[in-house]
Design a protein around this motif. Structure first.
Motif, PDB file in Angstrom:
ATOM      1  N   THR A   1      -5.329   2.857 -12.251  1.00  0.00           N
ATOM      2  CA  THR A   1      -5.391   1.568 -11.762  1.00  0.00           C
ATOM      3  C   THR A   1      -6.245   2.012 -10.443  1.00  0.00           C
ATOM      4  O   THR A   1      -6.692   0.532 -10.029  1.00  0.00           O
ATOM      5  CB  THR A   1      -4.221   0.757 -11.047  1.00  0.00           C
ATOM      6  N   HIS A   2      -6.007   2.143  -9.428  1.00  0.00           N
ATOM      7  CA  HIS A   2      -7.116   2.181  -8.049  1.00  0.00           C
ATOM      8  C   HIS A   2      -7.052   3.701  -7.579  1.00  0.00           C
ATOM      9  O   HIS A   2      -6.440   4.577  -8.221  1.00  0.00           O
ATOM     10  CB  HIS A   2      -6.376   1.326  -7.373  1.00  0.00           C
ATOM     11  N   ALA A   3      -7.959   4.280  -6.859  1.00  0.00           N
ATOM     12  CA  ALA A   3      -8.160   5.375  -6.049  1.00  0.00           C
ATOM     13  C   ALA A   3      -7.534   5.651  -5.179  1.00  0.00           C
ATOM     14  O   ALA A   3      -7.492   6.733  -4.313  1.00  0.00           O
ATOM     15  CB  ALA A   3      -9.704   5.037  -5.453  1.00  0.00           C
ATOM     16  N   HIS A   4      -6.414   5.264  -4.345  1.00  0.00           N
ATOM     17  CA  HIS A   4      -5.471   5.552  -3.399  1.00  0.00           C
ATOM     18  C   HIS A   4      -4.702   6.859  -3.929  1.00  0.00           C
ATOM     19  O   HIS A   4      -4.856   7.077  -5.457  1.00  0.00           O
ATOM     20  CB  HIS A   4      -4.406   4.818  -3.286  1.00  0.00           C
ATOM     21  N   LEU A   5      -4.414   7.847  -3.594  1.00  0.00           N
ATOM     22  CA  LEU A   5      -4.153   9.147  -3.189  1.00  0.00           C
ATOM     23  C   LEU A   5      -3.004   8.923  -3.946  1.00  0.00           C
ATOM     24  O   LEU A   5      -2.460   9.860  -4.905  1.00  0.00           O
ATOM     25  CB  LEU A   5      -3.876   9.735  -2.217  1.00  0.00           C
ATOM     26  N   ASP A   6      -1.943   8.222  -3.984  1.00  0.00           N
ATOM     27  CA  ASP A   6      -0.573   8.343  -4.828  1.00  0.00           C
ATOM     28  C   ASP A   6      -0.698   7.936  -6.125  1.00  0.00           C
ATOM     29  O   ASP A   6      -0.016   7.532  -7.223  1.00  0.00           O
ATOM     30  CB  ASP A   6       0.454   7.720  -3.825  1.00  0.00           C
ATOM     31  N   HIS A   7      -2.184   7.166  -6.430  1.00  0.00           N
ATOM     32  CA  HIS A   7      -2.201   6.618  -8.083  1.00  0.00           C
ATOM     33  C   HIS A   7      -3.393   8.078  -9.004  1.00  0.00           C
ATOM     34  O   HIS A   7      -2.980   8.565  -9.803  1.00  0.00           O
ATOM     35  CB  HIS A   7      -2.474   5.627  -7.844  1.00  0.00           C
ATOM     36  N   SER A   8      -4.036   8.706  -7.515  1.00  0.00           N
ATOM     37  CA  SER A   8      -5.265   9.360  -8.247  1.00  0.00           C
ATOM     38  C   SER A   8      -5.537  10.883  -7.792  1.00  0.00           C
ATOM     39  O   SER A   8      -6.601  11.054  -8.190  1.00  0.00           O
ATOM     40  CB  SER A   8      -6.350   8.836  -7.693  1.00  0.00           C
TER      41      SER A   8
ATOM     42  N   GLY B   1      -5.815  -7.637  -6.563  1.00  0.00           N
ATOM     43  CA  GLY B   1      -6.199  -7.203  -5.224  1.00  0.00           C
ATOM     44  C   GLY B   1      -5.681  -6.656  -4.374  1.00  0.00           C
ATOM     45  O   GLY B   1      -4.704  -7.372  -3.433  1.00  0.00           O
ATOM     46  N   HIS B   2      -5.621  -5.392  -4.429  1.00  0.00           N
ATOM     47  CA  HIS B   2      -5.032  -4.664  -3.845  1.00  0.00           C
ATOM     48  C   HIS B   2      -5.704  -3.939  -2.680  1.00  0.00           C
ATOM     49  O   HIS B   2      -5.928  -3.853  -1.876  1.00  0.00           O
ATOM     50  CB  HIS B   2      -4.345  -3.718  -4.412  1.00  0.00           C
ATOM     51  N   ILE B   3      -6.663  -3.145  -2.674  1.00  0.00           N
ATOM     52  CA  ILE B   3      -8.300  -2.506  -2.530  1.00  0.00           C
ATOM     53  C   ILE B   3      -9.004  -3.006  -3.309  1.00  0.00           C
ATOM     54  O   ILE B   3      -8.433  -2.903  -4.610  1.00  0.00           O
ATOM     55  CB  ILE B   3      -8.258  -0.961  -2.225  1.00  0.00           C
TER      56      ILE B   3
ATOM     57  N   ALA C   1      -1.476  -4.178   1.807  1.00  0.00           N
ATOM     58  CA  ALA C   1      -2.224  -3.858   1.220  1.00  0.00           C
ATOM     59  C   ALA C   1      -1.405  -4.307  -0.321  1.00  0.00           C
ATOM     60  O   ALA C   1      -1.546  -4.652  -1.564  1.00  0.00           O
ATOM     61  CB  ALA C   1      -2.920  -2.599   0.987  1.00  0.00           C
ATOM     62  N   HIS C   2      -0.521  -4.722  -0.029  1.00  0.00           N
ATOM     63  CA  HIS C   2       1.573  -4.869  -1.027  1.00  0.00           C
ATOM     64  C   HIS C   2       1.994  -6.015  -1.423  1.00  0.00           C
ATOM     65  O   HIS C   2       2.184  -6.940  -0.057  1.00  0.00           O
ATOM     66  CB  HIS C   2       2.326  -3.688  -0.986  1.00  0.00           C
ATOM     67  N   ALA C   3       1.782  -7.216  -2.310  1.00  0.00           N
ATOM     68  CA  ALA C   3       2.362  -7.765  -2.625  1.00  0.00           C
ATOM     69  C   ALA C   3       4.556  -7.779  -1.623  1.00  0.00           C
ATOM     70  O   ALA C   3       4.882  -6.486  -2.028  1.00  0.00           O
ATOM     71  CB  ALA C   3       2.920  -8.224  -3.340  1.00  0.00           C
TER      72      ALA C   3
ATOM     73  N   GLY D   1       0.019  -1.212 -11.630  1.00  0.00           N
ATOM     74  CA  GLY D   1      -0.735  -0.219 -10.257  1.00  0.00           C
ATOM     75  C   GLY D   1      -0.175  -0.966  -9.203  1.00  0.00           C
ATOM     76  O   GLY D   1       1.280  -1.056  -9.279  1.00  0.00           O
ATOM     77  N   ASP D   2      -1.123  -1.185  -8.033  1.00  0.00           N
ATOM     78  CA  ASP D   2      -0.089  -1.701  -6.990  1.00  0.00           C
ATOM     79  C   ASP D   2      -0.934  -2.985  -7.347  1.00  0.00           C
ATOM     80  O   ASP D   2      -1.978  -3.562  -7.018  1.00  0.00           O
ATOM     81  CB  ASP D   2      -0.673  -0.869  -5.672  1.00  0.00           C
ATOM     82  N   ILE D   3      -0.138  -4.034  -6.632  1.00  0.00           N
ATOM     83  CA  ILE D   3      -0.008  -5.734  -6.841  1.00  0.00           C
ATOM     84  C   ILE D   3      -0.579  -6.436  -4.940  1.00  0.00           C
ATOM     85  O   ILE D   3       0.277  -5.861  -4.248  1.00  0.00           O
ATOM     86  CB  ILE D   3       0.730  -6.505  -7.122  1.00  0.00           C
TER      87      ILE D   3
HETATM   88 ZN    ZN Z   1      -2.217   1.798  -3.515  1.00  0.00          ZN
END
Ligand code: ZN
Length: 439
Positions: free
Chosen positions: A59-66, A141-143, A382-384, A162-164
Motif C-alpha cells: 500500500t505504501h512505503a512507510h516502514l510499518d507497512h513495508s 491521500g496519505h503520503i 497523515a491519518h484520517a 492501508g493507511d487512510i
Molecule cells: Zn503510513
C-alpha cells in the motif's frame, strides 16, 4: 474458497500484513515492521512461509507497512511486489535506512534484491494477475504514492485500506472514494480522535516563527522524513513567498528527508489542485529564500555558525536518533531554544520526555537539562481522524458483508467499531493476530 489470515497490526499500529489466499494464489498485502517494543520478536517470525507467497501488494512505503520486505526476501520470497512508482522510489530510501541501522539483517545488496521484484502500477486502472484475480490501486491521500487496494477474485471484492489520509493534506490529493466492497480491511489508528484542520498548522507555525524572531531563538523541529518534512517546507514556502513572514534561515538537516523531497518534487502529476496552481504560477514549492540543505555532516556542523533566529528540520521524528540529537544536546538547556513537535511521540522516546517537559532528558545516554520552550502542532497528521474514517466508509454505496478493523490500539479500535456498528449498521469486527477468516 478463499481466506484471509491477519498477520499483523491487530491491536497495534505497526506490523501491517494480511495473507490473502484466493484463486489459487497467495497474496500478501503489506509486509510491515513491528515497531512496538513487545512485538519486536514477531519481526523475525512470519506467520507464513515467505517462499510460498506469489505476490505482495504494497500500500505504501512507510516502514510499518513495508519494512519486513527485507526479511521476506532474505527468507526466500521470489514472487512479485506490486505497488505504485513513487512507492518503489521511497521504498529504496526506507529499506536502505533500515538496513543501515540494522546491518545484521543482511548485506547492502538485499535492498536491490527487493527492488528488482517491484513492479509499478498507475492509480485507478484495473490490472490482472493470474488466477482470475484483478486489482486496482486508489490514491489513499496519505503520503506520496500511498494506495488503497481493491482486489476482485472468485466473485468477491476485497478492499484493503492501508493507511487512510485526510482531506486537505497539503501537496498530495485527497483520498479517492471507493464505492463498493464485500470485505473491507480498514485501519483505525485515530478512532475516537479529532484532528484540527491543516490550515491551523500554518497559522501556528507562523506565530512560533514570529515569536522566535523577537527572542532571537533557535527553532528545532524533529520531523519524519517522509511527508511531514515536505509539508513543513510547503507551508514555510507559502509563508515566506506570500510575505506573511520575513525569511529566516531554514535548514533541512537530514540526508533522508532531502532525498525524499526530491522524490516529492518529481511526481508533480500526483499533486492536488492547490500545489499545481502554485507550480503553474512559477512557484517552486520546495524552494524559497534562505532555505538550505545540509546533506553532509560538515554542513550540519556549520549550522552552529549561523546567528539565530533560525529553524532546523531534522530527524528522527521522535528524537530516537538522527541529527536532531546533536542539536538538542547543544541547545535543549537554553531558554532561547524552541522545540516544535509536529508528530506523534511514542511512550518512552526522548521526544515524549521533552514534550512532557521533564527537567532532564537523556540524549545518546547523556543527561541534558530541558529548559527549552516546547510547542506542539497537532494539526499535522497523515491519518484520517474518527469522523474522516467514518466518511471514508460512507462512500461505500452498498453495505459490505463484513468490515475488519486493524492498525489501531485497542481503545481506538473499539471506539471506531462501536460507532460503525451503531451509526452505519455494518457488520464489523476486530480480529486478533493470527485469526483466519474464510469466504
Ligand atoms: Zn503510513
Amino acid at each position: 474458497m478463499g481466506s484471509i489470515i491477519f498477520c499483523g497490526a491487530c491491536g497495534t499500529v505497526t506490523g501491517s500484513a494480511y495473507f490473502l489466499e484466493t484463486g489459487g494464489k497467495r497474496i500478501l498485502i503489506d509486509c510491515g515492521l513491528y515497531q512496538e517494543k513487545d512485538y519486536e520478536k514477531i519481526n523475525s517470525n512470519f506467520l507464513f512461509d515467505p517462499k510460498k507467497i506469489d505476490y505482495v501488494i504494497l500500500t505504501h512505503a512507510h516502514l510499518d507497512h513495508s519494512g519486513r520486505l527485507l526479511e521476506l526476501v532474505r527468507d526466500g520470497f521470489k514472487g512479485e511486489i506490486l505497488t505504485t512508482e513513487p512507492t518503489v522510489d521511497l521504498l529504496e530510501i526506507v529499506l536502505a535506512d533500515r538496513l543501515h541501522l540494522e546491518p545484521k539483517l543482511g548485506p547492502k545488496s538485499l535492498v536491490k534484491k527487493v527492488l528488482k521484484l517491484c513492479w509499478a502500477f498507475e492509480y485507478d486502472q484495473i490490472f490482472d494477475i493470474p488466477g482470475g484475480i484483478h486489482f486496482r490501486l486508489k490514491d489513499a491521500g496519505h503520503i506520496l504514492g500511498a494506495a488503497n487496494v481493491e482486489i476482485w477474485c472468485e466473485g468477491k471484492k476485497f478492499v484493503f485500506s492501508g493507511d487512510i489520509g485526510r482531506p486537505g493534506t497539503p501537496i498530495i490529493r485527497d483520498p479517492s472514494p471507493i464505492k463498493e466492497a464485500d470485505y473491507i480491511i480498514m485501519e483505525s489508528t485515530y478512532g475516537g480522535r479529532k484532528h484540527p484542520p491543516f490550515s491551523l498548522a500554518k497559522k501556528q507555525l507562523k506565530a512560533i516563527i514570529e515569536k522566535a524572531r523577537e527572542e532571537h531563538a533557535r527553532i528545532f523541529i524533529p520531523s519524519f522524513a517522509i511527508g511531514r518534512t515536505q509539508e513543513l517546507i510547503y507551508f514555510l514556502n507559502d509563508l515566506v513567498e506570500s510575505g506573511e513572514i520575513k525569511p529566516l534561515p531554514v535548514i533541512v538537516d537530514s540526508p533522508m528527508a532531502l532525498k525524499v523531497t526530491k522524490i516529492y518534487a518529481k511526481y508533480t502529476n500526483l499533486y492536488d489542485e492547490e500545489a499545481l496552481a502554485r507550480l503553474a504560477k512559477g512557484d517552486q514549492i520546495f524552494s524559497f529564500p534562505l532555505l538550505f540543505a545540509a546533506a553532509s555532516v560538515e554542513a550540519s556542523c556549520r549550522i552552529e555558525q549561523i546567528k539565530p533566529p533560525y529553524l532546523i528540520i531534522a530527524g528522527s521524528g521522535m528524537v530516537t536518533g538522527g541529527r536532531i540529537i546533536e542539536h538538542l544536546k547543544r541547545h535543549l538547556s537554553s531558554r532561547r531554544s524552541y522545540v516544535v513537535f509536529v508528530g506523534y511521540q511514542a511512550k518512552g522516546t526522548p521526544g515524549r520526555e521533552i514534550l512532557l517537559r521533564k527537567p532532564r532528558v537523556f540524549l545518546d545516554h547523556m543527561p541534558v537539562e530541558n529548559r527549552a520552550k516546547i510547542f506542539r502542532i497537532e494539526a499535522f497528521s497523515a491519518h484520517a481522524d474518527h469522523q474522516e474514517l467514518l466518511s471514508w466508509l460512507k462512500n461505500f454505496e452498498k453495505e459490505p458483508k463484513r468490515v475488519f478493523l486493524t492498525h489501531g490500539e485497542p481503545g481506538a479500535r473499539s471506539v471506531l467499531l462501536k460507532d460503525i456498528r451503531q451509526n452505519l449498521g455494518f457488520t464489523v469486527e476486530a480480529p486478533r493476530l493470527g485469526r483466519k477468516v474464510t469466504f
